[in-house]
Motif scaffolding. Structure first.
Motif, PDB file in Angstrom:
ATOM      1  N   GLN A 115     -14.030 -36.831 -17.040  1.00 39.53           N
ATOM      2  CA  GLN A 115     -14.039 -36.544 -18.469  1.00 39.53           C
ATOM      3  C   GLN A 115     -12.627 -36.759 -19.024  1.00 39.53           C
ATOM      4  O   GLN A 115     -11.639 -36.347 -18.404  1.00 39.53           O
ATOM      5  N   VAL A 153     -10.233 -36.476 -22.611  1.00 40.56           N
ATOM      6  CA  VAL A 153     -10.117 -35.938 -23.965  1.00 40.56           C
ATOM      7  C   VAL A 153      -8.759 -36.338 -24.529  1.00 40.56           C
ATOM      8  O   VAL A 153      -7.713 -35.985 -23.979  1.00 40.56           O
ATOM      9  N   TYR A 166      -8.254 -44.855 -27.884  1.00 37.83           N
ATOM     10  CA  TYR A 166      -9.089 -44.357 -26.803  1.00 37.83           C
ATOM     11  C   TYR A 166      -8.325 -44.406 -25.486  1.00 37.83           C
ATOM     12  O   TYR A 166      -7.600 -45.368 -25.229  1.00 37.83           O
ATOM     13  N   GLN A 177     -13.456 -39.916 -26.392  1.00 44.33           N
ATOM     14  CA  GLN A 177     -14.094 -40.048 -27.698  1.00 44.33           C
ATOM     15  C   GLN A 177     -13.177 -40.691 -28.728  1.00 44.33           C
ATOM     16  O   GLN A 177     -13.639 -41.128 -29.780  1.00 44.33           O
TER      17      GLN A 177
END
Length: 124
Positions: free
Chosen positions: A3, A5, A95, A116
């Protein structure tokens, strides 16, 4: 699964600086090369910079060298993109992405996981 962020985007005047961060979590996330890309509406995603998992190899778009610097802190599983002397044409969504392997690559297809995105707006 990894993941990602992103953080640190925002509005800045031309000539200013921003520092983007990409926090990685998940299985063996520190073993991935991390790249930054950017995209504006109607255009393809553009390579910005990348760094390998050990932090001893980097690559950056030729047009951005001298203004953008990538670094990583594996103790914090974070990669930073320091952006200086920003120009209005740097406005984009930025990104970060993770690619398994020890090398550095500017090809977006090599990256397996994407964040995201964070908006960067540079005013003139």
């Amino acid at each position: 699964q990894v993941q990602l962020v992103e953080s640190g985007g925002g509005l800045v005047q031309a000539g200013g600086s921003l520092r983007l961060s990409c926090a990685a979590s998940g299985r063996a996330s520190s073993a991935y090369s991390i790249g930054w890309f950017r995209q504006t509406p109607g255009k393809e995603r553009e390579f910005v910079a990348t760094i390998n998992w050990r932090g001893d190899r980097t690559a950056a778009a030729a047009s951005l060298k001298g203004r953008f610097t990538i670094s990583r802190d594996n103790a914090k599983n974070t990669v930073h993109l320091q952006m200086n002397s920003l120009k209005p044409e740097d406005t984009a969504v930025y990104y970060c992405a993770a690619a398994l392997g020890t090398g550095v690559t500017s090809s977006s297809v090599a990256y397996d996981y994407w964040g995201q995105g964070t908006q960067v707006t540079v005013s003139s």
